[in-house]
Design a protein around this motif. Structure first.
Motif, PDB file in Angstrom:
ATOM      1  N   UNK A 182     -19.146  17.947 -25.798  1.00  0.00           N
ATOM      2  CA  UNK A 182     -18.706  19.535 -25.227  1.00  0.00           C
ATOM      3  C   UNK A 182     -19.641  19.965 -24.515  1.00  0.00           C
ATOM      4  N   UNK A 183     -20.917  19.666 -24.335  1.00  0.00           N
ATOM      5  CA  UNK A 183     -22.198  20.286 -23.734  1.00  0.00           C
ATOM      6  C   UNK A 183     -22.231  19.532 -22.283  1.00  0.00           C
ATOM      7  N   UNK A 184     -22.112  20.357 -21.352  1.00  0.00           N
ATOM      8  CA  UNK A 184     -22.552  19.890 -20.039  1.00  0.00           C
ATOM      9  C   UNK A 184     -23.952  19.269 -19.596  1.00  0.00           C
ATOM     10  N   UNK A 185     -24.079  18.116 -19.092  1.00  0.00           N
ATOM     11  CA  UNK A 185     -25.204  17.664 -18.492  1.00  0.00           C
ATOM     12  C   UNK A 185     -25.797  18.619 -17.474  1.00  0.00           C
ATOM     13  N   UNK A 186     -27.016  19.084 -17.422  1.00  0.00           N
ATOM     14  CA  UNK A 186     -27.454  20.212 -16.417  1.00  0.00           C
ATOM     15  C   UNK A 186     -27.490  19.983 -15.001  1.00  0.00           C
ATOM     16  N   UNK A 187     -26.850  18.621 -14.800  1.00  0.00           N
ATOM     17  CA  UNK A 187     -27.124  18.331 -13.155  1.00  0.00           C
ATOM     18  C   UNK A 187     -25.772  17.702 -12.967  1.00  0.00           C
ATOM     19  N   UNK A 188     -25.291  17.344 -11.605  1.00  0.00           N
ATOM     20  CA  UNK A 188     -24.231  16.607 -11.304  1.00  0.00           C
ATOM     21  C   UNK A 188     -24.844  15.035 -11.457  1.00  0.00           C
ATOM     22  N   UNK A 189     -24.033  14.045 -11.436  1.00  0.00           N
ATOM     23  CA  UNK A 189     -24.323  12.855 -11.422  1.00  0.00           C
ATOM     24  C   UNK A 189     -23.373  12.051 -10.759  1.00  0.00           C
ATOM     25  N   UNK A 190     -23.951  11.019 -10.292  1.00  0.00           N
ATOM     26  CA  UNK A 190     -22.848   9.954  -9.441  1.00  0.00           C
ATOM     27  C   UNK A 190     -23.136   8.639 -10.133  1.00  0.00           C
ATOM     28  N   UNK A 191     -23.963   8.525 -11.065  1.00  0.00           N
ATOM     29  CA  UNK A 191     -24.103   7.140 -11.814  1.00  0.00           C
ATOM     30  C   UNK A 191     -24.334   7.662 -13.476  1.00  0.00           C
ATOM     31  N   UNK A 192     -23.461   7.025 -14.273  1.00  0.00           N
ATOM     32  CA  UNK A 192     -23.756   7.224 -15.638  1.00  0.00           C
ATOM     33  C   UNK A 192     -23.271   5.950 -16.402  1.00  0.00           C
ATOM     34  N   UNK A 193     -24.278   5.766 -17.420  1.00  0.00           N
ATOM     35  CA  UNK A 193     -23.838   4.707 -18.467  1.00  0.00           C
ATOM     36  C   UNK A 193     -23.746   5.305 -19.959  1.00  0.00           C
ATOM     37  N   UNK A 194     -22.559   4.956 -20.446  1.00  0.00           N
ATOM     38  CA  UNK A 194     -22.597   4.957 -22.048  1.00  0.00           C
ATOM     39  C   UNK A 194     -22.481   3.822 -22.783  1.00  0.00           C
ATOM     40  N   UNK A 195     -23.384   3.428 -23.824  1.00  0.00           N
ATOM     41  CA  UNK A 195     -23.362   2.137 -24.465  1.00  0.00           C
ATOM     42  C   UNK A 195     -23.765   2.190 -26.088  1.00  0.00           C
ATOM     43  N   UNK A 196     -23.054   1.390 -26.768  1.00  0.00           N
ATOM     44  CA  UNK A 196     -23.350   1.280 -28.188  1.00  0.00           C
ATOM     45  C   UNK A 196     -24.784   0.260 -28.369  1.00  0.00           C
ATOM     46  N   UNK A 197     -25.714   1.041 -28.652  1.00  0.00           N
ATOM     47  CA  UNK A 197     -26.910   0.203 -28.578  1.00  0.00           C
ATOM     48  C   UNK A 197     -27.124  -0.622 -29.998  1.00  0.00           C
ATOM     49  N   UNK A 198     -26.940  -2.049 -29.796  1.00  0.00           N
ATOM     50  CA  UNK A 198     -26.824  -2.736 -31.069  1.00  0.00           C
ATOM     51  C   UNK A 198     -28.191  -2.901 -31.790  1.00  0.00           C
ATOM     52  N   UNK A 199     -29.376  -2.194 -31.008  1.00  0.00           N
ATOM     53  CA  UNK A 199     -30.540  -2.353 -31.476  1.00  0.00           C
ATOM     54  C   UNK A 199     -31.066  -1.314 -32.348  1.00  0.00           C
ATOM     55  N   UNK A 200     -30.294  -0.101 -32.511  1.00  0.00           N
ATOM     56  CA  UNK A 200     -30.647   0.955 -33.108  1.00  0.00           C
ATOM     57  C   UNK A 200     -29.584   1.000 -34.217  1.00  0.00           C
ATOM     58  N   UNK A 201     -30.246   1.596 -35.622  1.00  0.00           N
ATOM     59  CA  UNK A 201     -29.228   2.461 -36.500  1.00  0.00           C
ATOM     60  C   UNK A 201     -29.926   3.637 -36.967  1.00  0.00           C
ATOM     61  N   UNK A 202     -28.946   4.489 -37.348  1.00  0.00           N
ATOM     62  CA  UNK A 202     -29.379   5.802 -37.958  1.00  0.00           C
ATOM     63  C   UNK A 202     -29.097   5.769 -39.350  1.00  0.00           C
TER      64      UNK A 202
END
Length: 206
Positions: A182-202
């Protein structure tokens, strides 16, 4: 074990906490923190723990905001209030953010909802999920399986979107706006990646 309570309940919808404020509190946490506030508050804390190499050493609890639909949805998906301490996957982006509930890529320019479209090419793992003008891309972490995200590409308003499941989404597009929980990124983008990082756990304290 010492526990720090971090009150971010004053955040307005669409507002993220100050990175400096988050760092000033989280960097002083020893063992555990309880985040009080909306989804974006929890995401900001996890992002800071990640950038400071403190995941999963610090246990994270969450007290959602009452009456917030996104909070209810994420609390349900996480099984908040049930079970024991457990380690969970983390969905990240290539700009240092964390996604917990709902991400969106949409046109940067304002306009009538039915007319707003933008050019994009997107791949979800090896599958091409967008190639041309689209309305938006919706992304949700999968909490029922490890290291997966669900992607929905809306090509035409009011038409049922195509949906895929995989680990990573890569987007190249016309100038676009990105929203993280729900929070806008503070700039326009032309490339973006989302990924489930299998190296990280919380570590979640339910």
């Amino acid at each position: 074990m010492s526990t720090t309570r971090f009150d971010l309940r004053g955040l307005a919808p669409g507002q993220g906490p100050s990175r400096r404020h988050v760092a000033s509190v989280i960097d002083a946490v020893d063992d555990a923190v309880v985040v009080q506030g909306p989804v974006q508050a929890l995401a900001a804390v996890l992002a800071r723990l990640w950038t400071s190499d403190r995941l999963p050493a610090v246990t994270v609890g969450w007290e959602p905001v009452d009456g917030d639909a996104d909070c209810r949805g994420l609390a349900r998906d996480l099984g908040l209030g049930t079970g024991s301490v457990r380690e969970l996957p983390l969905v990240r982006d290539d700009h240092g953010g964390v996604l917990l509930h709902h991400g969106r890529v949409e046109p940067a320019t304002p306009g009538r909802a039915l007319a707003r479209r933008f050019g994009a090419q997107a791949h979800h793992d090896a599958a091409k999920v967008a190639d041309g003008d689209i309305t938006r891309i919706e992304v949700r972490p999968r909490w029922d399986v490890e290291d997966q995200i669900s992607v929905a590409v809306v090509t035409v308003p009011l038409r049922r979107p195509g949906r895929t499941t995989g680990r990573a989404l890569q987007v190249a597009c016309d100038p676009a706006r990105v929203l993280r929980d729900g929070v806008p990124v503070d700039r326009e983008v032309q490339r973006w990646t989302w990924y489930a990082d299998d190296r990280v756990r919380w570590r979640l304290q339910p």
